[in-house]
Scaffold this motif. Structure first.
Motif, PDB file in Angstrom:
ATOM      1  N   THR A   1       0.810  -1.213   0.000  1.00 13.71           N
ATOM      2  CA  THR A   1       0.000   0.000   0.000  1.00 13.71           C
ATOM      3  C   THR A   1       0.844   1.264   0.000  1.00 13.71           C
ATOM      4  OG1 THR A   1      -0.117  -0.043   2.393  1.00 13.71           O
ATOM      5  CG2 THR A   1      -1.882  -1.141   1.195  1.00 13.71           C
ATOM      6  N   THR A   2       2.124   1.159   0.343  1.00 13.66           N
ATOM      7  CA  THR A   2       2.964   2.352   0.299  1.00 13.66           C
ATOM      8  C   THR A   2       3.073   2.865  -1.124  1.00 13.66           C
ATOM      9  OG1 THR A   2       4.213   1.511   2.172  1.00 13.66           O
ATOM     10  CG2 THR A   2       5.221   3.261   0.878  1.00 13.66           C
ATOM     11  N   ALA A   3       3.228   1.954  -2.090  1.00 19.80           N
ATOM     12  CA  ALA A   3       3.272   2.366  -3.487  1.00 19.80           C
ATOM     13  C   ALA A   3       1.933   2.948  -3.923  1.00 19.80           C
ATOM     14  CB  ALA A   3       3.650   1.168  -4.365  1.00 19.80           C
ATOM     15  N   PHE A   4       0.847   2.343  -3.486  1.00 16.48           N
ATOM     16  CA  PHE A   4      -0.474   2.866  -3.823  1.00 16.48           C
ATOM     17  C   PHE A   4      -0.683   4.241  -3.196  1.00 16.48           C
ATOM     18  CE2 PHE A   4      -5.021   3.388  -3.142  1.00 16.48           C
ATOM     19  CZ  PHE A   4      -5.530   3.106  -4.397  1.00 16.48           C
ATOM     20  N   ASP A   5      -0.266   4.406  -1.935  1.00 18.91           N
ATOM     21  CA  ASP A   5      -0.407   5.704  -1.273  1.00 18.91           C
ATOM     22  C   ASP A   5       0.419   6.776  -1.968  1.00 18.91           C
ATOM     23  OD1 ASP A   5      -2.171   4.777   0.563  1.00 18.91           O
ATOM     24  OD2 ASP A   5      -0.708   4.405   2.130  1.00 18.91           O
ATOM     25  N   LYS A   6       1.577   6.386  -2.461  1.00 20.35           N
ATOM     26  CA  LYS A   6       2.403   7.355  -3.183  1.00 20.35           C
ATOM     27  C   LYS A   6       1.713   7.801  -4.464  1.00 20.35           C
ATOM     28  CE  LYS A   6       6.741   7.326  -3.476  1.00 20.35           C
ATOM     29  NZ  LYS A   6       8.130   7.026  -3.845  1.00 20.35           N
ATOM     30  N   LEU A   7       1.069   6.860  -5.147  1.00 24.57           N
ATOM     31  CA  LEU A   7       0.340   7.225  -6.354  1.00 24.57           C
ATOM     32  C   LEU A   7      -0.824   8.144  -6.012  1.00 24.57           C
ATOM     33  CD1 LEU A   7      -0.296   6.983  -9.341  1.00 24.57           C
ATOM     34  CD2 LEU A   7      -1.528   4.852  -8.859  1.00 24.57           C
ATOM     35  N   VAL A   8      -1.541   7.848  -4.932  1.00 23.24           N
ATOM     36  CA  VAL A   8      -2.641   8.716  -4.506  1.00 23.24           C
ATOM     37  C   VAL A   8      -2.123  10.106  -4.170  1.00 23.24           C
ATOM     38  CG1 VAL A   8      -4.393   9.071  -2.723  1.00 23.24           C
ATOM     39  CG2 VAL A   8      -4.064   6.796  -3.694  1.00 23.24           C
ATOM     40  N   LYS A   9      -0.990  10.164  -3.507  1.00 17.74           N
ATOM     41  CA  LYS A   9      -0.400  11.457  -3.172  1.00 17.74           C
ATOM     42  C   LYS A   9      -0.022  12.236  -4.425  1.00 17.74           C
ATOM     43  CE  LYS A   9       1.320  14.600  -0.451  1.00 17.74           C
ATOM     44  NZ  LYS A   9       0.427  15.448   0.342  1.00 17.74           N
ATOM     45  N   ARG A  10       0.503  11.546  -5.435  1.00 16.95           N
ATOM     46  CA  ARG A  10       0.846  12.221  -6.686  1.00 16.95           C
ATOM     47  C   ARG A  10      -0.409  12.785  -7.357  1.00 16.95           C
ATOM     48  NH1 ARG A  10       4.315   7.537  -7.529  1.00 16.95           N
ATOM     49  NH2 ARG A  10       6.483   8.113  -7.087  1.00 16.95           N
ATOM     50  N   LEU A  11      -1.485  12.020  -7.317  1.00 16.43           N
ATOM     51  CA  LEU A  11      -2.723  12.513  -7.929  1.00 16.43           C
ATOM     52  C   LEU A  11      -3.265  13.722  -7.171  1.00 16.43           C
ATOM     53  CD1 LEU A  11      -4.586   9.179  -8.805  1.00 16.43           C
ATOM     54  CD2 LEU A  11      -3.124  10.584 -10.257  1.00 16.43           C
ATOM     55  N   ILE A  12      -3.138  13.705  -5.845  1.00 16.44           N
ATOM     56  CA  ILE A  12      -3.590  14.866  -5.059  1.00 16.44           C
ATOM     57  C   ILE A  12      -2.738  16.091  -5.377  1.00 16.44           C
ATOM     58  CG2 ILE A  12      -3.818  15.775  -2.718  1.00 16.44           C
ATOM     59  CD1 ILE A  12      -4.527  12.984  -1.767  1.00 16.44           C
ATOM     60  N   ASN A  13      -1.425  15.900  -5.457  1.00 14.26           N
ATOM     61  CA  ASN A  13      -0.543  17.016  -5.817  1.00 14.26           C
ATOM     62  C   ASN A  13      -0.847  17.517  -7.224  1.00 14.26           C
ATOM     63  OD1 ASN A  13       0.738  16.879  -3.339  1.00 14.26           O
ATOM     64  ND2 ASN A  13       2.324  15.479  -4.072  1.00 14.26           N
ATOM     65  N   TYR A  14      -1.173  16.581  -8.120  1.00 13.94           N
ATOM     66  CA  TYR A  14      -1.548  16.953  -9.478  1.00 13.94           C
ATOM     67  C   TYR A  14      -2.787  17.853  -9.461  1.00 13.94           C
ATOM     68  CZ  TYR A  14      -3.050  16.349 -14.363  1.00 13.94           C
ATOM     69  OH  TYR A  14      -3.432  16.564 -15.669  1.00 13.94           O
ATOM     70  N   GLY A  15      -3.750  17.509  -8.632  1.00 10.58           N
ATOM     71  CA  GLY A  15      -4.954  18.312  -8.558  1.00 10.58           C
ATOM     72  C   GLY A  15      -4.741  19.672  -7.940  1.00 10.58           C
ATOM     73  N   HIS A  16      -3.713  19.804  -7.098  1.00 11.13           N
ATOM     74  CA  HIS A  16      -3.453  21.086  -6.427  1.00 11.13           C
ATOM     75  C   HIS A  16      -2.497  21.988  -7.197  1.00 11.13           C
ATOM     76  CE1 HIS A  16      -4.614  19.281  -2.256  1.00 11.13           C
ATOM     77  NE2 HIS A  16      -5.666  19.672  -2.956  1.00 11.13           N
ATOM     78  N   GLN A  17      -2.012  21.529  -8.343  1.00 16.36           N
ATOM     79  CA  GLN A  17      -1.054  22.347  -9.087  1.00 16.36           C
ATOM     80  C   GLN A  17      -1.672  23.646  -9.587  1.00 16.36           C
ATOM     81  OE1 GLN A  17       0.536  19.866 -12.164  1.00 16.36           O
ATOM     82  NE2 GLN A  17       1.834  18.678 -10.796  1.00 16.36           N
ATOM     83  N   ASN A  18      -2.858  23.570 -10.134  1.00 15.65           N
ATOM     84  CA  ASN A  18      -3.551  24.755 -10.639  1.00 15.65           C
ATOM     85  C   ASN A  18      -5.044  24.468 -10.621  1.00 15.65           C
ATOM     86  OD1 ASN A  18      -4.090  23.324 -13.230  1.00 15.65           O
ATOM     87  ND2 ASN A  18      -1.874  23.571 -13.475  1.00 15.65           N
ATOM     88  N   ASP A  19      -5.819  25.433 -11.074  1.00 14.93           N
ATOM     89  CA  ASP A  19      -7.264  25.283 -11.005  1.00 14.93           C
ATOM     90  C   ASP A  19      -7.901  24.906 -12.337  1.00 14.93           C
ATOM     91  OD1 ASP A  19      -6.811  27.605 -12.306  1.00 14.93           O
ATOM     92  OD2 ASP A  19      -8.047  28.880 -11.017  1.00 14.93           O
ATOM     93  N   ASP A  20      -7.094  24.531 -13.319  1.00 14.46           N
ATOM     94  CA  ASP A  20      -7.659  24.146 -14.608  1.00 14.46           C
ATOM     95  C   ASP A  20      -7.265  22.735 -15.025  1.00 14.46           C
ATOM     96  OD1 ASP A  20      -5.001  24.620 -15.023  1.00 14.46           O
ATOM     97  OD2 ASP A  20      -5.264  25.940 -16.754  1.00 14.46           O
ATOM     98  N   ASN A  21      -6.668  21.953 -14.097  1.00 19.14           N
ATOM     99  CA  ASN A  21      -6.319  20.579 -14.450  1.00 19.14           C
ATOM    100  C   ASN A  21      -7.542  19.669 -14.271  1.00 19.14           C
ATOM    101  OD1 ASN A  21      -6.144  19.186 -11.638  1.00 19.14           O
ATOM    102  ND2 ASN A  21      -4.916  21.065 -11.409  1.00 19.14           N
ATOM    103  N   PHE A  22      -7.417  18.456 -14.782  1.00 18.50           N
ATOM    104  CA  PHE A  22      -8.561  17.541 -14.829  1.00 18.50           C
ATOM    105  C   PHE A  22      -9.046  17.163 -13.436  1.00 18.50           C
ATOM    106  CE2 PHE A  22     -10.011  13.097 -14.722  1.00 18.50           C
ATOM    107  CZ  PHE A  22     -11.143  13.206 -15.509  1.00 18.50           C
TER     108      PHE A  22
END
Length: 894
Positions: free
Chosen positions: A275-296
């Motif tokens: 689950t550490t690898a899965f949690d890292k992927l989830v964290k990347r997706l959360i960071n992706y969403g917080h980069q700007n306000d026009d991402n998917f």
């Protein structure tokens, strides 16, 4: 209001009562026409925050505190941070699938997701999958009720999915200042309990430089920075790629041990082995969403239409406390059964993790604060104690209070001795003077010889030495020997002095005849006492000066000693208080560790059957609410209506007696027996007028009788009432005339609006309102163009005058009328202007005044006519009897 009136009001607005509910039903149908079948999944979590065991044995008996605790838990579950993690976890789970899987997501929703996910987001997931191929396995296609993904490591069942234990490598972490057990465990993706177990630790206390053994996956790129307290991910509940539901209503009993932070939880397997690898992927997706306000992902979170991944959709989770227990029940509805279950699984995990982070971070910060403060207090305490030790050393202080007590006692004893010696010296000096007076002159001279004086001086020196030794006497043997030697010397000198005196005097008597030997003995004793006291006073004076210097030294030292002791006392109290607070914080930390050990009692189940649609219920509710709303509005309008409306209100507001009522002429009136109602109402009106005239007129044979018709406003229907009364009196055989008016240069006359129903007749005459109308004092003045009329030939003359508010009226003329009738419409209010106009009129008129109530609704005429004559069905008659509580009423005696 009577019930029958209420029913009549509703019957008059029956179209409105039907139309409004139909419109609301149409609106609800339009809004819910696209609603799909939904699936419900539920889970139950044991919190233990109010009745669970705690180290401090604290309990929450306050209802407000309990409510606040559960409000905090519910708010944490529905917080945006928690829901963002759930959304990212669902998205990661679905994008990691190589093909759709009904256990997680249906084919329709999976294809829809892939069609709108941008390529860069797919690249992130694919890259994570390539970097960790053994951690992200494709879900197995098992369709059996027992899936091997749930089996324990020792289970011998065979299945399509083979569990590969991830290899780990042993490493060590050196504790840095400020790090805690929780922060270290979080940085390596381990639980606190596992880290403590691997290092054989009993407490969470760590010191800088300490080495901890940590086990990390061999092929993990880096330690997971995202907090992870669990070691497996949620398990599926359907066969892969199968549209047919499988019987998985009861999952293995160990399924939700994943939420236990004990080391045994790490033994359970899953499709995602680490689950550490899965949690890292989830964290990347959360960071992706917080980069700007026009991402998917950010737009997906804030979407109002997305049914699965948006914050709006996820916040619809229903959270309730089960009665007064420590259990929270979470319910979630979705159009996809797999997503309904998995959403609760991820939500439960995110909630437990966030709750632990919140609690443990708080206590860690508090403990670190108290440790820093305790160290500072310890340093200040040690410095204060060192300063006191140096102060005592510099001033030769062993025990300040005992020393000052001893000095005070010595000084007091010295003062007593000094006073006693002064008394002895004064006494011996006085005795010597008296004795010397008694001696003869030659005896006095003999006593002052050089040998005697020498012995006296030696005796004085010896006594001074004895006094000094006795003051400072101790256990020193040499001092004791010297003191004994000096005392022997004093005795010897006393004896020597006595011998010298005996040799000098041969005379045995004094001048008074006293024995001379007795006087010499007394003189000798007093000389010895005098010299001893004199020597002792010298020594005691020196000692007093010494103790005075000691006092001058110790006085300021006492203030400094007190200052040091106060500083030490305050610092020590602060130290002890901080130590107590630190212990309380550590107890609270242990309580938080117990309180954050949330348990899932009932796992989220996979819903097999969709919920029944509530569309019909919503439509029915819309119809009922529309009907009730219209009824409430109608009743409110009726209740707050300020119009006169009824005869009872007319008499109450106008404060005059009612002479009669006239109905409102509308189309509905022809549904009743109008041929009976109108003549009967006019007949009652005429009858009441004749009764009133009979009571008020002294001469019953007076001809003609003048009746005045007036109103406070225009368009009250005076003309109609006058025509009806005139014709009714003519039908009685009376000769009646109606004088109607027309204004000079007027284009039309006043009418009530129903003039076509009651046209003018032969008995009606119109007079012209001229400028001097208010000055007229006789009825004949109104008929200037009708001189041929013989008014004396008429029995009743009805005269109509203009409205009181808008016109002037002849005061002298109206005083000659026998009866005045004020015509008032039922569909208007009685204002202050009406009251003032009527009050002025009544002040000048002498005849009685009554009300003609015009335009009355048919339903209010039953107070005059009884039951309105109209055709009624048997059902309607029965309903009316029920509403009027006339259950046994009949038309005849039977």
């Amino acid at each position: 209001m009577k019930i029958i009136y209420f029913v009549k009001i509703l019957s008059r607005n029956v179209y409105l009562l039907i139309l409004v509910p139909l419109i609301l039903v149409a609106v609800v149908f339009f809004l819910t026409r696209k609603d799909q079948w939904s699936y419900l999944s539920e889970t139950t979590i044991y919190t233990g925050v109010t009745s669970g065991y705690s180290v401090q044995q604290q309990s929450y008996n306050d209802v407000i505190i309990k409510a606040t605790i559960y409000d905090n838990l519910i708010t944490l579950i529905k917080s945006r941070q928690t829901l963002e993690e759930v959304s990212a976890s669902l998205l990661a789970q679905h994008l990691l699938l190589d093909r759709y899987d009904d256990r997680y997501i249906s084919k329709e929703h999976y294809d829809e997701l892939l069609s709108k996910v941008p390529p860069d987001l797919l690249d992130i997931v694919r890259k994570a999958k390539r970097n960790n191929p053994k951690f992200f396995k494709s879900p197995s296609g098992k369709t059996s009720r027992y899936d091997s993904s749930y089996s324990s490591p020792g289970d011998n069942r065979t299945g399509n999915t083979v569990y590969d234990e991830p290899r780990t490598k042993e490493s060590y972490h050196v504790i840095k200042p400020g790090e805690t057990m929780f922060s270290v465990a979080r940085s390596y993706g381990l639980s606190v309990r596992k880290l403590m177990s691997d290092n054989h630790l009993k407490t969470t206390e760590l010191s800088a430089g300490q080495r901890l053994k940590v086990d990390i996956p061999d092929q993990m790129p880096e330690p997971a920075s995202y907090p992870s307290e669990t070691n497996i991910e949620p398990a599926p509940a359907r066969g892969a790629g199968s549209d047919k539901l499988i019987d998985t209503t009861s999952l293995p009993s160990d399924f939700y041990s994943q939420f236990d932070t004990s080391t045994s939880a790490a033994m359970f397997r899953h499709e995602y082995a680490d689950t550490t690898a899965f949690d890292k992927l989830v964290k990347r997706l959360i960071n992706y969403g917080h980069q700007n306000d026009d991402n998917f992902i950010y737009q997906l979170w804030n979407s109002q239409k997305d049914p699965f991944y948006s914050i709006n959709a996820l916040s619809s989770v229903d959270i309730t406390r089960i009665q007064a227990s420590d259990l929270l029940k979470l319910s979630y509805k979705s159009t996809d059964p797999g997503i309904a279950q998995q959403t609760l699984v991820f939500l439960t995990k995110a909630f437990i993790r966030s709750f632990k982070l919140l609690k443990q971070n708080q206590t860690d910060a508090v403990i670190a604060y108290f440790k820093r403060q305790l160290e500072d207090a310890m340093k200040r305490l040690q410095k204060a104690e060192s300063d006191l030790l140096g102060f005592n050393s510099r001033n030769n202080i062993i025990n300040f209070y005992e020393q000052t007590k001893e000095i005070a006692a010595k000084k007091e004893e010295l003062d007593v001795d000094y006073q006693n010696k002064q008394i002895a010296l004064a006494g011996s000096d006085a005795a010597l003077r008296i004795i010397e007076k008694k001696l003869e002159t030659h005896a006095k001279l003999s006593l002052n010889t050089s040998s005697i004086l020498k012995i006296r001086d030696e005796l004085t020196d010896a006594n001074m030495q004895i006094a000094n030794l006795e003051i400072d006497i101790g256990n020193d043997s040499s001092s004791l020997k010297q003191l004994a030697k000096l005392k022997n010397r004093v005795e010897y000198l006393k004896l020597e002095l006595k011998n010298n005196i005996d040799q000098l005097y041969l005379v045995t008597n004094s001048v008074e005849g006293l024995p001379l030997k007795d006087l010499l003995n007394s003189w000798l004793e007093n000389v010895v006492t005098y010299e001893e006291s004199k020597a002792a006073l010298r020594v005691l004076s020196d000692r007093k000066r010494y103790y005075q210097k000691v006092y001058e030294i110790f006085a300021p030292l006492g203030a400094q000693q007190k200052r040091f002791e106060r500083l030490i006392g305050v610092t020590e109290s602060e130290f002890l208080e901080l130590l107590h607070d630190l212990n309380l914080a550590k107890l609270r930390q242990q309580d938080d560790e117990l309180a954050t050990n949330l348990k899932v009692v009932d796992a989220p189940y996979f819903p097999l059957h969709a919920l029944r649609s509530k569309a019909l219920l919503l439509l029915l509710a819309a119809a009922v609410l529309g009907f009730v709303f219209v009824v409430i509005i109608l009743l409110a309008l009726e209740f707050f209506d300020a119009t006169i409306k009824t005869a009872e209100r007319a008499e109450l507001l106008i404060k005059l007696k009612l002479a009669g009522q006239y109905p409102k002429i509308v189309k509905q009136i022809y549904n009743v027996d109008i041929g009976f109602i109108l003549p009967r109402l006019v007949e009652i009106m005429a009858q009441n007028i004749k009764i009133s005239l009979h009571k008020s007129l002294n001469n019953s044979n007076k001809k003609p009788v003048f009746v005045l018709l007036f109103s406070t406003r225009d368009s009250e229907g005076k003309t109609t009432i006058g025509r009806e009364l005139t014709r009714k009196f003519k039908s009685f055989g009376e000769n009646a005339l109606f004088l109607n008016y027309i204004k000079e240069n007027a284009g039309h006359s006043e009418e009530f609006g129903i003039g076509e129903l009651i046209p003018p007749g032969e008995e009606e005459v119109q007079y012209i309102i001229q400028e001097n109308f208010f000055e007229m004092n006789d009825t004949r003045d109104l008929l200037r163009d009708y001189e041929h009329l013989d008014l004396e030939s008429y029995d009743y003359i009805f005269v109509e005058i203009p409205s009181l508010i808008n016109n002037a009226y002849p005061i002298d003329l109206i005083q000659k009328f026998d009866l005045a009738l004020i015509v008032v419409r039922a569909n208007r209010s009685w204002t202050d202007a009406d009251k003032a106009a009527l009050s002025g009129f009544l002040s000048v008129t002498k005849q009685p005044t009554q009300i003609i109530f015009n335009g009355v609704e048919l339903m209010f005429l039953d107070s005059v006519l009884g039951e309105i004559p109209m055709p009624r069905s048997k059902f309607r008659k029965t309903l009316k009897r029920i509403l009027t509580f006339r259950f046994h009423e009949d038309n005849v005696i039977s």
